[in-house]
Write an enzyme that holds these catalytic residues in place. Sequence first.
Site, PDB file in Angstrom:
ATOM      1  N   ASP A  13      11.711 119.059  26.294  1.00  0.00           N
ATOM      2  CA  ASP A  13      10.787 118.185  25.565  1.00  0.00           C
ATOM      3  C   ASP A  13       9.368 118.215  26.132  1.00  0.00           C
ATOM      4  O   ASP A  13       8.636 117.227  26.080  1.00  0.00           O
ATOM      5  CB  ASP A  13      11.328 116.730  25.533  1.00  0.00           C
ATOM      6  N   LYS A  16       7.277 122.473  23.642  1.00  0.00           N
ATOM      7  CA  LYS A  16       7.414 123.909  23.330  1.00  0.00           C
ATOM      8  C   LYS A  16       7.150 124.171  21.851  1.00  0.00           C
ATOM      9  O   LYS A  16       6.556 125.186  21.489  1.00  0.00           O
ATOM     10  CB  LYS A  16       8.832 124.396  23.686  1.00  0.00           C
ATOM     11  N   GLY A  40      15.269 119.830  20.059  1.00  0.00           N
ATOM     12  CA  GLY A  40      14.485 119.081  19.090  1.00  0.00           C
ATOM     13  C   GLY A  40      13.039 119.406  19.352  1.00  0.00           C
ATOM     14  O   GLY A  40      12.490 119.026  20.386  1.00  0.00           O
ATOM     15  N   HIS A  41      12.456 120.205  18.468  1.00  0.00           N
ATOM     16  CA  HIS A  41      11.070 120.628  18.668  1.00  0.00           C
ATOM     17  C   HIS A  41      10.216 120.012  17.567  1.00  0.00           C
ATOM     18  O   HIS A  41      10.441 120.264  16.390  1.00  0.00           O
ATOM     19  CB  HIS A  41      10.951 122.154  18.631  1.00  0.00           C
ATOM     20  N   THR A  42       9.261 119.197  17.968  1.00  0.00           N
ATOM     21  CA  THR A  42       8.420 118.510  16.987  1.00  0.00           C
ATOM     22  C   THR A  42       7.106 119.257  16.821  1.00  0.00           C
ATOM     23  O   THR A  42       6.456 119.589  17.805  1.00  0.00           O
ATOM     24  CB  THR A  42       8.123 117.076  17.465  1.00  0.00           C
ATOM     25  N   GLN A 223      15.548 124.024  25.341  1.00  0.00           N
ATOM     26  CA  GLN A 223      15.823 123.424  26.662  1.00  0.00           C
ATOM     27  C   GLN A 223      14.767 123.871  27.681  1.00  0.00           C
ATOM     28  O   GLN A 223      13.652 124.105  27.308  1.00  0.00           O
ATOM     29  CB  GLN A 223      17.255 123.731  27.126  1.00  0.00           C
ATOM     30  N   THR A 238      22.431 122.458  30.398  1.00  0.00           N
ATOM     31  CA  THR A 238      23.031 122.901  29.158  1.00  0.00           C
ATOM     32  C   THR A 238      23.825 124.166  29.477  1.00  0.00           C
ATOM     33  O   THR A 238      23.898 124.587  30.637  1.00  0.00           O
ATOM     34  CB  THR A 238      21.970 123.102  28.058  1.00  0.00           C
ATOM     35  N   THR A 298      14.174 113.582  20.145  1.00  0.00           N
ATOM     36  CA  THR A 298      14.066 114.050  18.760  1.00  0.00           C
ATOM     37  C   THR A 298      15.457 114.295  18.174  1.00  0.00           C
ATOM     38  O   THR A 298      15.651 114.188  16.975  1.00  0.00           O
ATOM     39  CB  THR A 298      13.306 115.402  18.728  1.00  0.00           C
ATOM     40  N   THR A 299      16.409 114.636  19.025  1.00  0.00           N
ATOM     41  CA  THR A 299      17.737 115.002  18.536  1.00  0.00           C
ATOM     42  C   THR A 299      18.688 113.813  18.498  1.00  0.00           C
ATOM     43  O   THR A 299      19.368 113.584  17.512  1.00  0.00           O
ATOM     44  CB  THR A 299      18.324 116.125  19.426  1.00  0.00           C
TER      45      THR A 299
HETATM   46  P1  GDP Z   1       9.949 120.423  22.808  1.00  0.00           P
HETATM   47  O1  GDP Z   1      11.396 120.121  22.739  1.00  0.00           O
HETATM   48  O2  GDP Z   1       9.549 121.060  24.092  1.00  0.00           O
HETATM   49  O3  GDP Z   1       9.429 121.186  21.621  1.00  0.00           O
HETATM   50  O4  GDP Z   1       9.200 119.010  22.788  1.00  0.00           O
HETATM   51  P2  GDP Z   1       9.524 117.788  21.791  1.00  0.00           P
HETATM   52  O5  GDP Z   1       8.983 118.116  20.461  1.00  0.00           O
HETATM   53  O6  GDP Z   1      10.942 117.372  21.909  1.00  0.00           O
HETATM   54  O7  GDP Z   1       8.717 116.616  22.504  1.00  0.00           O
HETATM   55  C1  GDP Z   1       7.351 116.701  22.680  1.00  0.00           C
HETATM   56  C2  GDP Z   1       6.688 115.554  21.886  1.00  0.00           C
HETATM   57  O8  GDP Z   1       5.359 115.406  22.316  1.00  0.00           O
HETATM   58  C3  GDP Z   1       6.599 115.804  20.388  1.00  0.00           C
HETATM   59  O9  GDP Z   1       6.730 114.588  19.718  1.00  0.00           O
HETATM   60  C4  GDP Z   1       5.198 116.387  20.198  1.00  0.00           C
HETATM   61  O10 GDP Z   1       4.659 116.126  18.906  1.00  0.00           O
HETATM   62  C5  GDP Z   1       4.440 115.637  21.255  1.00  0.00           C
HETATM   63  N1  GDP Z   1       3.323 116.359  21.867  1.00  0.00           N
HETATM   64  C6  GDP Z   1       3.220 117.676  22.166  1.00  0.00           C
HETATM   65  N2  GDP Z   1       2.075 117.926  22.838  1.00  0.00           N
HETATM   66  C7  GDP Z   1       1.446 116.725  22.953  1.00  0.00           C
HETATM   67  C8  GDP Z   1       0.212 116.307  23.582  1.00  0.00           C
HETATM   68  O11 GDP Z   1      -0.519 117.088  24.173  1.00  0.00           O
HETATM   69  N3  GDP Z   1      -0.067 114.962  23.512  1.00  0.00           N
HETATM   70  C9  GDP Z   1       0.742 114.055  22.896  1.00  0.00           C
HETATM   71  N4  GDP Z   1       0.374 112.773  22.883  1.00  0.00           N
HETATM   72  N5  GDP Z   1       1.893 114.428  22.304  1.00  0.00           N
HETATM   73  C10 GDP Z   1       2.234 115.732  22.343  1.00  0.00           C
HETATM   74  P1  IMO Z   2      14.529 120.838  23.835  1.00  0.00           P
HETATM   75  O1  IMO Z   2      14.620 122.259  23.354  1.00  0.00           O
HETATM   76  C1  IMO Z   2      16.043 117.765  26.527  1.00  0.00           C
HETATM   77  C2  IMO Z   2      20.256 118.034  27.693  1.00  0.00           C
HETATM   78  C3  IMO Z   2      21.202 116.944  27.214  1.00  0.00           C
HETATM   79  C4  IMO Z   2      22.184 116.917  28.363  1.00  0.00           C
HETATM   80  C5  IMO Z   2      22.304 118.386  28.752  1.00  0.00           C
HETATM   81  C6  IMO Z   2      23.516 119.093  28.167  1.00  0.00           C
HETATM   82  O2  IMO Z   2      14.163 119.855  22.767  1.00  0.00           O
HETATM   83  O3  IMO Z   2      13.687 120.734  25.060  1.00  0.00           O
HETATM   84  P2  IMO Z   2      24.072 119.958  25.708  1.00  0.00           P
HETATM   85  O4  IMO Z   2      24.230 119.197  24.417  1.00  0.00           O
HETATM   86  O5  IMO Z   2      23.027 121.008  25.668  1.00  0.00           O
HETATM   87  O6  IMO Z   2      25.381 120.462  26.235  1.00  0.00           O
HETATM   88  O7  IMO Z   2      23.604 118.829  26.772  1.00  0.00           O
HETATM   89  O8  IMO Z   2      21.110 119.012  28.289  1.00  0.00           O
HETATM   90  N1  IMO Z   2      19.489 118.717  26.637  1.00  0.00           N
HETATM   91  C7  IMO Z   2      18.181 118.532  26.407  1.00  0.00           C
HETATM   92  N2  IMO Z   2      17.299 117.684  26.974  1.00  0.00           N
HETATM   93  N3  IMO Z   2      15.610 118.625  25.595  1.00  0.00           N
HETATM   94  C8  IMO Z   2      16.469 119.497  25.035  1.00  0.00           C
HETATM   95  O9  IMO Z   2      16.067 120.474  24.188  1.00  0.00           O
HETATM   96  C9  IMO Z   2      17.836 119.458  25.396  1.00  0.00           C
HETATM   97  N4  IMO Z   2      18.934 120.152  25.033  1.00  0.00           N
HETATM   98  C10 IMO Z   2      19.935 119.706  25.803  1.00  0.00           C
HETATM   99  O10 IMO Z   2      20.526 115.733  27.046  1.00  0.00           O
HETATM  100  O11 IMO Z   2      21.627 116.228  29.455  1.00  0.00           O
HETATM  101 MG    MG Z   3      12.693 118.534  22.369  1.00  0.00          MG
END
Ligand code: GDP
Ligand code: IMO
Ligand code: MG
Length: 427
Positions: A13, A16, A40-42, A223, A238, A298-299
């Site tokens: 999170d 990415k 969960g990629h937002t 991840q 994971t 996000t997930t």
């Molecule tokens: P990922 O799993 O690595 O793709 O990250 P996620 O999408 O799960 O979580 C990152 C969150 O931060 C999302 O809601 C993005 O929209 C938000 N985000 C990403 N970059 C920035 C930033 O520079 N500032 C802020 N405030 N939010 C950001």
């Molecule tokens: P993104 O791509 C954050 C964590 C779970 C748990 C562990 C194992 O959005 O960064 P799993 O279901 O994969 O067997 O769970 O990994 N986990 C994540 N935490 N961001 C993720 O993906 C994750 N994918 C799995 O919360 O601790």
């Molecule tokens: Mg994520």
Amino acid sequence: MPATVIVGAQWGDEGKGKATDLLGSSVDYVVKFNGGNNAGHTVVIGDQKYALHLLPSGILTPGCVPVIGNGVVVDLAVLVQELDALLERGIDVSRLLLSANAHVIPEYNRNLDKVTERFLGSRRLGTTGRGIGPTYADKMNRVGIRVQDLFDEKILTQKVENVLELKGQILAKIYNRRAPEVRDTVEELLSYADRIGPMVADTGLLLNRALDRGETVLLEAGQATLLDVDHGTYPFVTSSSATAGGACTGSGIPPMRIDKVIGIVKAYTTRVGEGPFPTELQDESGERLRQAGAEFGTTTGRPRRCGWYDAVIARYAARVNGVTDFVLTKLDVLTGLERIPVCVAYDVDGTRHDEMPVNQSDFHHARPVYEELPGWSQDISGARSLEDLPANARAYVTAVEDLSGARISAVGVGPDREETVVLHSLA
Ligand code: GDP
Ligand code: IMO
Ligand code: MG
């Protein structure tokens, strides 16, 4: 730029999805190479927000070919749902390619993931319950079901019979659940064959041919480094290879063709699920980061655990992945703090550790050694160059860069694609 990898440098999170989307317009292919719908990629584009779980973020970029690589585990129902949801929003998804070698997540593995966690109780890992672990275990155990098996009913039936012989007993006799019927499982899987058929390809071959032609490929990790099955905080990880090495095995692109590894690192740290987290804040500072950074999964919607920036794990991620550039995200979330602690090393029973302790037990009780940096109060979301940032925010970026083992090439100052300060071109 032949092939570039994007990896998470912490526990996921980091942002990415936003980084991939940012680079998407300058690449021909975006490949998801590991994980599944545990991610969960937002991505925020103008007033539109997209939450992608299984699909590569490149699906949002017109002209870019999104690829689900062989290293991914695919929940077919989720694949279809995600595609339909994007189609409804007017996104062209027709270019998507799916590796014939990717494994699928059958229902019995989703069930096993959930019942195992329940069974473990306080010893649970906090998985996303999507069947990720059991499906990768089947792959390693050589009893997995691959996308290509959906096109040979006889083979598919044999494989399902083979795997259910044992799993059926485990579900029924250990977990007291109904054992799935071979026929039901086969029929469920076959029901997706027509829909996914046109997407299925020898993606490794296509990607290497594209590179031969001078086209560009971006490999997007799910991840992160500390969740990687080999390099993460095992067993609180994971089940896939989320580091740069996994980009090769999960896509069929050889290491020599990758010339850039971009590590995505948040200006503070978060973690979802169980496991050690030295800089975690259990007090109101952690709650402040959670609220200001909207740190809810996000997930699964779970509140993310929050803590200060940890330069030890950033250095570790730089080393394990060969990070050439960091993108430091969510700097804006730190705005308004008077002083910002940064963890520079750990104290383990009185001994200073500048690197990750080799023994996991030491990591579990590592105490962070902090250096404090002065904060800033000005809104930085409008900054587009380093000069636009207040002096203390610039100093924070520089300090983090000096501590983390690779240059910082971009800084996130808000969720939108545009809300980025670019220091060095990533294209
Ligand atoms: P990922 O799993 O690595 O793709 O990250 P996620 O999408 O799960 O979580 C990152 C969150 O931060 C999302 O809601 C993005 O929209 C938000 N985000 C990403 N970059 C920035 C930033 O520079 N500032 C802020 N405030 N939010 C950001
Ligand atoms: P993104 O791509 C954050 C964590 C779970 C748990 C562990 C194992 O959005 O960064 P799993 O279901 O994969 O067997 O769970 O990994 N986990 C994540 N935490 N961001 C993720 O993906 C994750 N994918 C799995 O919360 O601790
Ligand atoms: Mg994520």
